[in-house]
Write an enzyme that holds these catalytic residues in place. Structure first.
Site, PDB file in Angstrom:
ATOM      1  N   GLU A   3       1.086  -1.148  -0.062  1.00  0.00           N
ATOM      2  CA  GLU A   3       0.016  -0.066  -0.060  1.00  0.00           C
ATOM      3  C   GLU A   3       0.869   1.341  -0.018  1.00  0.00           C
ATOM      4  O   GLU A   3       0.568   2.286   0.662  1.00  0.00           O
ATOM      5  CB  GLU A   3      -0.998   0.015   1.273  1.00  0.00           C
ATOM      6  CG  GLU A   3      -1.640  -1.420   1.043  1.00  0.00           C
ATOM      7  CD  GLU A   3      -2.453  -1.550   2.473  1.00  0.00           C
ATOM      8  OE1 GLU A   3      -3.233  -2.709   2.448  1.00  0.00           O
ATOM      9  OE2 GLU A   3      -2.931  -0.436   3.274  1.00  0.00           O
ATOM     10  N   ASN A  39       2.217  -4.830  -3.466  1.00  0.00           N
ATOM     11  CA  ASN A  39       0.936  -5.165  -3.027  1.00  0.00           C
ATOM     12  C   ASN A  39      -0.077  -4.184  -2.794  1.00  0.00           C
ATOM     13  O   ASN A  39       0.429  -3.011  -1.996  1.00  0.00           O
ATOM     14  CB  ASN A  39       1.066  -6.219  -1.668  1.00  0.00           C
ATOM     15  CG  ASN A  39      -0.176  -7.181  -1.506  1.00  0.00           C
ATOM     16  OD1 ASN A  39      -1.022  -7.660  -2.420  1.00  0.00           O
ATOM     17  ND2 ASN A  39      -0.839  -6.930  -0.297  1.00  0.00           N
ATOM     18  N   HIS A  45     -10.218  -7.052  -1.669  1.00  0.00           N
ATOM     19  CA  HIS A  45     -11.323  -6.920  -0.752  1.00  0.00           C
ATOM     20  C   HIS A  45     -12.390  -6.464  -0.969  1.00  0.00           C
ATOM     21  O   HIS A  45     -12.426  -5.364  -1.451  1.00  0.00           O
ATOM     22  CB  HIS A  45     -10.713  -6.272   0.563  1.00  0.00           C
ATOM     23  CG  HIS A  45      -9.594  -6.973   1.278  1.00  0.00           C
ATOM     24  ND1 HIS A  45      -9.654  -7.714   2.151  1.00  0.00           N
ATOM     25  CD2 HIS A  45      -8.176  -6.407   1.398  1.00  0.00           C
ATOM     26  CE1 HIS A  45      -8.406  -8.017   2.253  1.00  0.00           C
ATOM     27  NE2 HIS A  45      -7.598  -7.370   2.090  1.00  0.00           N
ATOM     28  N   GLU A  62      -5.505 -11.282  -1.087  1.00  0.00           N
ATOM     29  CA  GLU A  62      -6.108 -10.939   0.016  1.00  0.00           C
ATOM     30  C   GLU A  62      -7.746 -11.114   0.000  1.00  0.00           C
ATOM     31  O   GLU A  62      -8.558 -10.405   0.731  1.00  0.00           O
ATOM     32  CB  GLU A  62      -5.673  -9.528   0.813  1.00  0.00           C
ATOM     33  CG  GLU A  62      -4.347  -9.634   1.055  1.00  0.00           C
ATOM     34  CD  GLU A  62      -4.230  -8.143   1.940  1.00  0.00           C
ATOM     35  OE1 GLU A  62      -2.888  -7.855   1.647  1.00  0.00           O
ATOM     36  OE2 GLU A  62      -4.717  -7.434   2.535  1.00  0.00           O
ATOM     37  N   ASP A  81     -11.585 -11.442  -0.203  1.00  0.00           N
ATOM     38  CA  ASP A  81     -12.692 -11.698   0.767  1.00  0.00           C
ATOM     39  C   ASP A  81     -13.808 -10.646  -0.040  1.00  0.00           C
ATOM     40  O   ASP A  81     -13.485  -9.879  -0.534  1.00  0.00           O
ATOM     41  CB  ASP A  81     -12.431 -11.620   2.212  1.00  0.00           C
ATOM     42  CG  ASP A  81     -11.962 -10.206   2.706  1.00  0.00           C
ATOM     43  OD1 ASP A  81     -11.491  -9.799   3.749  1.00  0.00           O
ATOM     44  OD2 ASP A  81     -12.054  -9.191   1.956  1.00  0.00           O
TER      45      ASP A  81
END
Ligand code: G3I
Length: 407
Positions: free
Chosen positions: A219, A260, A296, A324, A326
Site C-alpha cells: 500500500e 501489493n 477486498h 487477500e 474476501d
C-alpha cells in the site's frame, strides 16, 4: 468477454441446491457421506436427495469409483471452540488437489493462535490449501517489537506448519505504514534508512529458502496514484521503495518480490499509479517479480478491466497474484447474498485462471470464524468460503468448480 450469464445463472441454482443439501446435511444427520469429485456430484446429489428422504443408513452412497478417504471425526479437546456442526469432516477432493493443474497456488491468510488452539482450523487449512500467508505475524509490530530485537516465534509456528503440510509460504509484509512498532515513530529520520535496511535483511535472511515470495511494499501508492505519505517516504525519500526491493533481493535472491495493494482491480488513478511505479522500477533494473491485487470486495470487479490490467503486467514480464480476497456481506447473510458472493469469487478466480501470469489465489482467512471484517466493517462479515462452523459455502463450491474445470 464474460457474457456467459446463462452458464452462471444455471450453475447458480445448481450451487444453491447443492449448498442447501450440504448445509442441511451439516445441520442434520452425521454420517452422510461426503461429496466425491465434481463429476460424481450428480450421483451424490441424487443420493443426498434420496438420503434426506429416509433416515441415513451406512454410507454406501459413494460411487464405487472413488476410494473413500476415511474422514476423521474430530473430537475437539474441551478447550477448543468446537463447531456447531457436530460432525465436522474434511472434503474428499480439496481445492489444493486441483490448483497445481493450473500452476496456481491456492492459499489463505492465517494466524498462529487459532492454528494452535482450534483443531478444525488446523485440519482444514493443510487439507484445502497449498499456500499460507501470515495475516499479522510477520508485520513490523509483531516481528520487530524492540530496537535490535526480532521475535520470530509467531511466524515460525506458521512456517513450520506449512513445511509439515507441504505448503508454500508467502511473506506479508516487509514495508507498510501501519502496524509499526511504537519505537519506530521515535527514530530520528536520518537513522530510518538503517532501521529499514536492518529490518528487511534480518527477516528475509531468517526465512531464506522458507518464504517463496514477499510483499516487499504494501500500500505504497495513495488513491491519487502518487506515493502515499508515510514515515518511510518522509524520512528516506521516494527511493525507499527501490532500496527495499534491492535489500530484499540481496537477502534472498531466490525469493519472488511483490508490490501489493488494494482497490487496484478497478480502473482508477491508483491502479494506474501502481502500474507506473512498477514499470519505472523495472526500467531502473530494480528486482521486482510481481504485483499483488488484494481484492477486498463488496461487489464484483469489472472482469474485462481486471483481465486487461493483469495482461498489462504480463507484457512487463511480471506475475500477478490475488493476495487477500474476501467478499464481505451485510450480516446476516441470505441465500441470495451467499449466491452473489459465490458468483464474485467465481468471477475473480476465472479471470485469474485465464491470465497466464496469475500464479496465486489467496483469501484473507478461510473461515468466517476468524476474519478482520466484523472489526473493521461493523454490520458486515461472512466474507470467506467456509462458514464459522467450517461448513463449506456456495463460494467454496464455486472455487472448486472453477478449479475442477478441465479435470
Ligand atoms: O495484538 C493485539 C492484541 O494484543 C490485542 O489483545 C487485540 C485486541 O484488540 O488486538 C491485537 O491487535 C490486532 C491485530 O490485528 C492483530 O490481531 C489489532 O487490534 C487489529 O486492528 C489488527 O487488524 C489487522 C489489520 O490488518 C491492521 O490494519 C487485521 O487482523 C488484518 O487482517 C489486516 O490485514 C490487512 C493487510 O495486512 C493489508 N491489507 C488490508 C488487510 C485488511 O486490513
Amino acid at each position: 468477454m464474460y457474457n456467459n450469464h446463462h452458464v452462471i445463472r444455471n450453475s447458480r441454482w445448481f450451487i444453491f441446491l447443492l449448498w442447501m443439501i450440504i448445509w442441511l446435511s451439516a445441520c442434520s444427520t452425521a454420517d452422510l457421506p461426503h461429496e466425491g469429485d465434481l463429476t460424481s456430484f450428480t450421483s451424490i446429489l441424487a443420493a443426498q436427495l434420496q438420503s434426506l428422504a429416509q433416515p441415513p443408513t451406512t454410507p454406501t452412497l459413494l460411487p464405487t469409483s472413488l476410494t473413500p478417504i476415511p474422514t476423521p471425526t474430530m473430537v475437539p479437546p474441551a478447550s477448543s471452540p468446537s463447531p456447531a456442526s457436530p460432525h465436522f469432516s474434511l472434503t474428499i477432493h480439496p481445492l489444493r488437489q486441483y490448483a497445481p493443474a493450473h500452476n496456481l497456488y491456492i492459499g489463505a491468510a492465517v494466524s498462529p493462535k487459532p492454528l494452535l488452539e482450534d483443531p478444525y482450523y488446523a485440519a482444514v487449512l493443510g487439507h484445502e490449501y497449498n499456500l499460507l500467508t501470515p495475516e499479522n505475524a510477520m508485520k513490523f509490530e509483531f516481528i520487530h517489537p524492540e530496537p535490535g530485537f526480532f521475535d520470530f516465534t509467531q511466524a515460525d509456528v506458521l512456517v513450520e506448519y506449512a513445511e509439515q503440510h507441504g505448503m508454500t509460504v508467502r511473506g506479508h509484509t516487509l514495508v507498510w505504514h501501519l502496524q509499526l512498532a511504537d519505537w519506530v515513530e521515535a527514530v530520528p529520520c536520518d537513522q530510518m534508512e538503517a532501521v529499514l535496511k536492518d529490518h528487511i535483511e534480518t527477516i528475509v535472511g531468517h526465512y531464506r529458502g522458507q518464504v517463496y515470495a514477499w510483499d516487499v511494499i504494501n500500500e505504497g501508492i495513495g488513491d491519487d496514484g502518487k506515493l502515499r505519505d508515510t514515515i518511510w517516504l518522509r524520512c528516506i525519500g521516494p527511493d525507499y521503495i527501490e532500496k527495499a526491493f534491492t535489500w530484499a533481493y540481496a537477502a534472498d535472491p531466490a525469493a519472488k518480490l511483490f508490490y501489493n495493494d488494494y482497490d487496484i482491480e478497478l480502473e482508477n488513478q491508483k491502479s494506474s499509479g501502481v502500474y507506473e511505479l512498477v514499470a519505472s522500477l523495472l526500467q531502473k533494473g530494480i528486482p521486482i517479480h510481481g504485483v499483488g491485487i488484494q481484492m477486498h470486495l463488496v461487489e464484483a470487479p469489472p472482469a474485462a478491466y481486471l483481465a486487461k490490467y493483469m495482461g498489462s503486467f504480463a507484457d512487463l514480464g511480471l506475475e500477478v497474484q490475488i493476495t487477500e480476497m474476501d467478499v464481505r456481506l451485510p450480516e446476516p447473510p441470505t441465500s441470495e447474498t451467499l449466491i452473489q458472493q459465490a458468483d464474485i469469487y467465481r468471477l475473480v478466480l476465472r479471470v485469474c485462471l485465464e491470465a497466464p501470469n496469475c500464479t496465486a489465489f489467496v483469501t484473507w482467512g478461510f473461515t468466517d470464524r476468524y476474519s478482520w471484517v466484523p472489526e473493521f466493517f461493523p454490520g458486515f462479515g461472512s466474507a470467506l468460503v467456509f462458514d464459522a462452523d467450517y461448513v463449506l459455502k456456495p463460494a467454496y463450491i464455486a472455487l472448486r468448480e472453477e478449479l475442477g474445470k478441465g479435470e
